[in-house]
Design a protein around this motif. Structure first.
Motif, mmCIF file in Angstrom:
data_model
loop_
_atom_site.group_PDB
_atom_site.id
_atom_site.type_symbol
_atom_site.label_atom_id
_atom_site.label_comp_id
_atom_site.label_asym_id
_atom_site.label_seq_id
_atom_site.Cartn_x
_atom_site.Cartn_y
_atom_site.Cartn_z
ATOM 1 N N ILE A 129 7.326 0.141 0.747
ATOM 2 C CA ILE A 129 7.050 1.549 0.442
ATOM 3 C C ILE A 129 5.689 1.963 0.998
ATOM 4 N N LEU A 130 4.674 1.130 0.786
ATOM 5 C CA LEU A 130 3.331 1.448 1.273
ATOM 6 C C LEU A 130 3.282 1.458 2.789
ATOM 7 N N LEU A 131 4.044 0.582 3.427
ATOM 8 C CA LEU A 131 4.103 0.556 4.887
ATOM 9 C C LEU A 131 4.770 1.818 5.425
ATOM 10 N N PHE A 132 5.767 2.314 4.707
ATOM 11 C CA PHE A 132 6.445 3.555 5.102
ATOM 12 C C PHE A 132 5.471 4.727 5.071
ATOM 13 N N PHE A 133 4.681 4.838 3.999
ATOM 14 C CA PHE A 133 3.711 5.926 3.899
ATOM 15 C C PHE A 133 2.602 5.777 4.940
ATOM 16 N N SER A 134 2.225 4.540 5.252
ATOM 17 C CA SER A 134 1.220 4.312 6.294
ATOM 18 C C SER A 134 1.730 4.814 7.640
ATOM 19 N N SER A 135 2.984 4.521 7.926
ATOM 20 C CA SER A 135 3.587 4.972 9.185
ATOM 21 C C SER A 135 3.663 6.490 9.242
ATOM 22 N N SER A 136 3.970 7.102 8.111
ATOM 23 C CA SER A 136 4.049 8.566 8.051
ATOM 24 C C SER A 136 2.695 9.198 8.355
ATOM 25 N N LEU A 138 0.289 7.803 10.021
ATOM 26 C CA LEU A 138 -0.039 7.489 11.412
ATOM 27 C C LEU A 138 0.549 8.535 12.346
ATOM 28 N N PHE A 139 1.819 8.856 12.148
ATOM 29 C CA PHE A 139 2.454 9.885 12.973
ATOM 30 C C PHE A 139 1.806 11.253 12.723
ATOM 31 N N GLY A 140 1.404 11.493 11.477
ATOM 32 C CA GLY A 140 0.726 12.743 11.160
ATOM 33 C C GLY A 140 -0.590 12.876 11.899
ATOM 34 N N ALA A 141 -1.345 11.773 11.975
ATOM 35 C CA ALA A 141 -2.625 11.785 12.690
ATOM 36 C C ALA A 141 -2.410 11.954 14.192
ATOM 37 N N ILE A 142 -1.390 11.296 14.707
ATOM 38 C CA ILE A 142 -1.094 11.388 16.141
ATOM 39 C C ILE A 142 -0.765 12.820 16.543
ATOM 40 N N PHE A 143 0.010 13.522 15.713
ATOM 41 C CA PHE A 143 0.442 14.881 16.032
ATOM 42 C C PHE A 143 -0.459 15.949 15.411
ATOM 43 N N GLY A 144 -1.625 15.536 14.896
ATOM 44 C CA GLY A 144 -2.597 16.495 14.416
ATOM 45 C C GLY A 144 -2.302 17.127 13.077
ATOM 46 N N LEU A 145 -1.429 16.543 12.308
ATOM 47 C CA LEU A 145 -1.092 17.090 10.997
ATOM 48 C C LEU A 145 -2.094 16.660 9.921
ATOM 49 N N CYS A 146 -2.853 15.632 10.197
ATOM 50 C CA CYS A 146 -3.922 15.186 9.306
ATOM 51 C C CYS A 146 -4.997 14.521 10.143
ATOM 52 N N HIS A 147 -6.133 14.240 9.541
ATOM 53 C CA HIS A 147 -7.224 13.587 10.257
ATOM 54 C C HIS A 147 -7.029 12.071 10.233
#
Length: 278
Positions: A129-136, A138-147
């Motif tokens: 579960i924690l790995l899933f949220f980490s991946s989410s 990561l993709f958010g940071a890559i696409f500029g959705l979070c820092h």
């Protein structure tokens, strides 16, 4: 005044490397004990998995905060222009800890006695579960959705979480067996020393930089220090007070099967051979 400041900086660096060596060396006694006993009975498998996962997160956190100018800028933007307090010894420690934790985990596959000595369903589910949220993130940071710093803070939360829960399976296993045989007390004593020095260095750095907020800004290091001290005191109480008998309760030639679904994989050494290494 400048002389006192220089002395403080030297003292901080010295303390940092002392706690680095104390914490780093603390990983060796357990690995050596496993190698000499040729078994890992008495050692919690969940603890080892939590350790590896947690230190992987901590290594990424320290590497980024220490070496990435982008992360350092994002930190300054959120903390009134103050730099974070992560130092090179923090990076060295986390990387070394990850390597040694991984080696110890690998030993559980080499020296496994029972098929049941494996990661629990609870631990596997939690890490997934924690790995899933980490991946989410990561993709958010890559696409500029979070820092990117948000991802790193999340990883630090994961490390703190594992730093708390990772000791619980081992403490419970000691309680269940009424013994600490198979769990090296030397890694606890060294860990305790490192925890005390780690907190002292963090407070000293905050004083030298007049940045008391920096203590909370590096709450991973602060939390690791306090958690280590708390659980180390518990393990020392178990080892030296509650369960002082050094006879191994899991004598395999008397108890050839751990439970109805377990399969014995290797022949045990004698009780005398096993316990002389504890």
């Amino acid at each position: 005044m400048e002389t006192a400041s220089n002395f403080g900086i030297i003292l901080s660096r010295t303390i940092g490397w002392i706690y680095f060596f104390a914490w780093s060396i603390s990983f060796y006694p357990q690995a050596i004990l496993n190698w000499r006993r040729k078994r890992v009975h008495g050692l919690s498998i969940d603890f080892l998995w939590y350790n590896v996962f947690g230190f992987a997160c901590y290594t990424i956190f320290n590497l980024a905060f220490f070496s990435s100018e982008q992360i350092r800028k994002e930190y300054r933007d959120r903390n009134n222009g103050k730099d974070n307090l992560v130092q090179i010894n923090d990076v060295a420690f986390s990387l070394h800890a990850l390597i040694l934790s991984t080696i110890t985990l690998v030993q559980t596959f080499i020296y496994k006695v029972y098929q049941s000595q494996q990661i629990s369903t609870v631990a596997f589910s939690l890490m997934s579960i924690l790995l899933f949220f980490s991946s989410s993130l990561l993709f958010g940071a890559i696409f500029g959705l979070c820092h990117w710093i948000d991802l790193l803070y999340y990883l630090s939360y994961v490390k703190l979480c594992f730093s708390f829960i990772k000791y619980v399976p081992q403490a419970y296993l000691n309680f269940k067996r009424r013994s600490t045989v198979g769990w090296s007390i030397y890694n606890i004593l060294l860990d305790f020393t490192g925890g005390i020095l780690s907190i002292f260095q963090l407070v000293l750095d905050a004083y030298l930089q007049d940045n008391w907020h920096g203590i909370l800004g590096d709450y991973v290091k602060l939390g690791l220090g306090f958690l280590s001290i708390s659980f180390d005191l518990l393990f020392m109480t178990q080892h030296y007070i509650l369960y002082r008998n050094r006879e191994d309760p899991d004598i395999l030639d008397i108890l050839p099967d751990e439970n109805s679904e377990s399969t014995l994989l290797i022949a045990p050494q004698s009780d005398k051979q096993l316990n002389r290494y504890v």
